[in-house]
Scaffold this active site. Structure first.
Site, PDB file in Angstrom:
ATOM      1  CB  SER A   1     -37.938 -33.897  -5.313  1.00 32.81           C
ATOM      2  OG  SER A   1     -38.720 -34.458  -4.912  1.00 32.81           O
TER       3      SER A   1
ATOM      4  CD  GLU B   1     -41.845 -40.483  -5.919  1.00 33.88           C
ATOM      5  OE1 GLU B   1     -43.659 -39.458  -4.705  1.00 33.88           O
ATOM      6  OE2 GLU B   1     -41.203 -41.183  -5.467  1.00 33.88           O
TER       7      GLU B   1
ATOM      8  CG  ASP C   1     -58.852 -45.648   2.324  1.00 37.07           C
ATOM      9  OD1 ASP C   1     -57.842 -45.606   2.891  1.00 37.07           O
ATOM     10  OD2 ASP C   1     -59.573 -46.390   1.385  1.00 37.07           O
ATOM     11  CD  GLU C   2     -61.416 -43.385   8.097  1.00 35.50           C
ATOM     12  OE1 GLU C   2     -60.647 -43.824   9.707  1.00 35.50           O
ATOM     13  OE2 GLU C   2     -62.704 -43.202   8.689  1.00 35.50           O
TER      14      GLU C   2
ATOM     15  NE  ARG D   1     -49.108 -36.793  11.835  1.00 36.12           N
ATOM     16  CZ  ARG D   1     -48.408 -36.929  13.114  1.00 36.12           C
ATOM     17  NH1 ARG D   1     -47.574 -36.845  14.039  1.00 36.12           N
ATOM     18  NH2 ARG D   1     -49.714 -36.704  14.335  1.00 36.12           N
TER      19      ARG D   1
ATOM     20  CG  ASP E   1     -49.058 -46.165   1.995  1.00 37.52           C
ATOM     21  OD1 ASP E   1     -49.641 -45.278   1.387  1.00 37.52           O
ATOM     22  OD2 ASP E   1     -48.177 -46.621   2.135  1.00 37.52           O
TER      23      ASP E   1
ATOM     24  CG  ASN F   1     -50.340 -40.733   0.212  1.00 33.68           C
ATOM     25  OD1 ASN F   1     -49.719 -39.976   0.388  1.00 33.68           O
ATOM     26  ND2 ASN F   1     -49.941 -41.772  -0.497  1.00 33.68           N
TER      27      ASN F   1
ATOM     28  NE  ARG G   1     -51.396 -41.639  14.508  1.00 28.19           N
ATOM     29  CZ  ARG G   1     -49.978 -41.156  14.198  1.00 28.19           C
ATOM     30  NH1 ARG G   1     -50.064 -40.453  13.326  1.00 28.19           N
ATOM     31  NH2 ARG G   1     -49.085 -41.968  14.758  1.00 28.19           N
TER      32      ARG G   1
ATOM     33  CG  HIS H   1     -47.186 -45.855  -1.598  1.00 27.77           C
ATOM     34  ND1 HIS H   1     -46.370 -45.484  -0.261  1.00 27.77           N
ATOM     35  CD2 HIS H   1     -46.167 -46.802  -1.335  1.00 27.77           C
ATOM     36  CE1 HIS H   1     -46.257 -46.768   0.231  1.00 27.77           C
ATOM     37  NE2 HIS H   1     -45.717 -47.453  -0.657  1.00 27.77           N
TER      38      HIS H   1
END
Ligand code: GAR
Length: 220
Positions: A16, A177, A144-145, A94, A148, A110, A68, A112
């Site tokens: 969405s 969002e 970043d690594e 992922r 979140d 990202n 990964r 969240h």
């Protein structure tokens, strides 16, 4: 059209957020367009949404890779082939590695469904409900690594109502969002985001001043 920022969007499910970004882009509200969609799940509806808009939709199964890093190297190759400038994670379930981050420095975002740093990880909406929080929301951040943990671009709060279920709360958050992600992408496309340590500076933004958001309302 050719001048627009090229987005490569990664998703795992319904898509969405992808739809909201495509719609705003097609309406001319974004100086960005989605040039490819990659999912790690064959049944992700996000693939179908992309195809309906003539956007290349690629299923890259994580099961075909032994690490990964190898998966991410393959992702990077795909994204480069499509000329991607900004990588947008939208419900991509992922953990990504430095292989992707180093290929796209300060260019992976990202979203969240929580007000980070509260409730990172899985089932953020359920975590907020079970904790008894009064405000939930969403966070758009650079990746970043960590999980979140990256520099925050935009946060939007929504109240948690007395009768909320995970479903009703998730839906209310999703509506925010869709607005927040497009806004963050547009700010990026306009070159208005600068990362200074943990802080993201938004140039030309007007401060909210004394206004505040409270649930329940507070009057003095
Ligand atoms: C969204 O709520 C997004 O914030 C969340 O998954 C949903 C995807 O919805 N992402 C995470 O929980 C990442 N940890 P969508 O597929 O309809 O865009």
């Amino acid at each position: 059209m050719g001048m627009k920022l090229k987005i490569g969007l990664l998703a795992s499910g319904n898509g969405s957020n992808l739809q909201a970004i495509i719609d705003r882009s097609e309406q001319g509200l974004l100086d960005a367009r989605v040039v490819c969609v990659v999912t790690n799940r064959a049944d992700a509806f996000a693939l179908e949404r992309a195809r309906r808009h003539g956007i290349p939709a690629i299923h890259l199964s994580h099961r075909d890779f032994s690490s990964r890093e190898e998966y991410d190297a393959s992702l990077v190759k795909l994204l480069r082939e499509h000329g991607v400038q900004l990588v947008v994670l939208a419900g991509f379930m992922r953990i990504i590695t430095r292989v992707l981050l180093e290929a796209f420095p300060a260019a992976v975002m990202n979203i969240h469904p929580a007000l980070l740093p509260s409730f990172p990880g899985l089932d953020a909406q359920r975590q907020a409900l079970e904790h008894g929080a009064k405000l939930a929301g969403c966070t758009v951040h650079f990746v970043d690594e960590g999980t979140d943990t990256g520099p925050i671009i935009i946060q939007s709060a929504v109240p948690i109502l007395p009768d909320d279920t995970v479903e009703s709360l998730s839906h209310r958050i999703l509506l925010r969002e869709h607005q927040s992600y497009s806004r963050a992408i547009q700010l990026y496309a306009l070159g208005r985001l600068a990362i200074q340590g943990r802080r993201v500076i938004i140039t030309g933004e007007h401060a909210l001043g004394e206004s505040s958001l409270s649930n329940p309302a507070v009057s003095q």
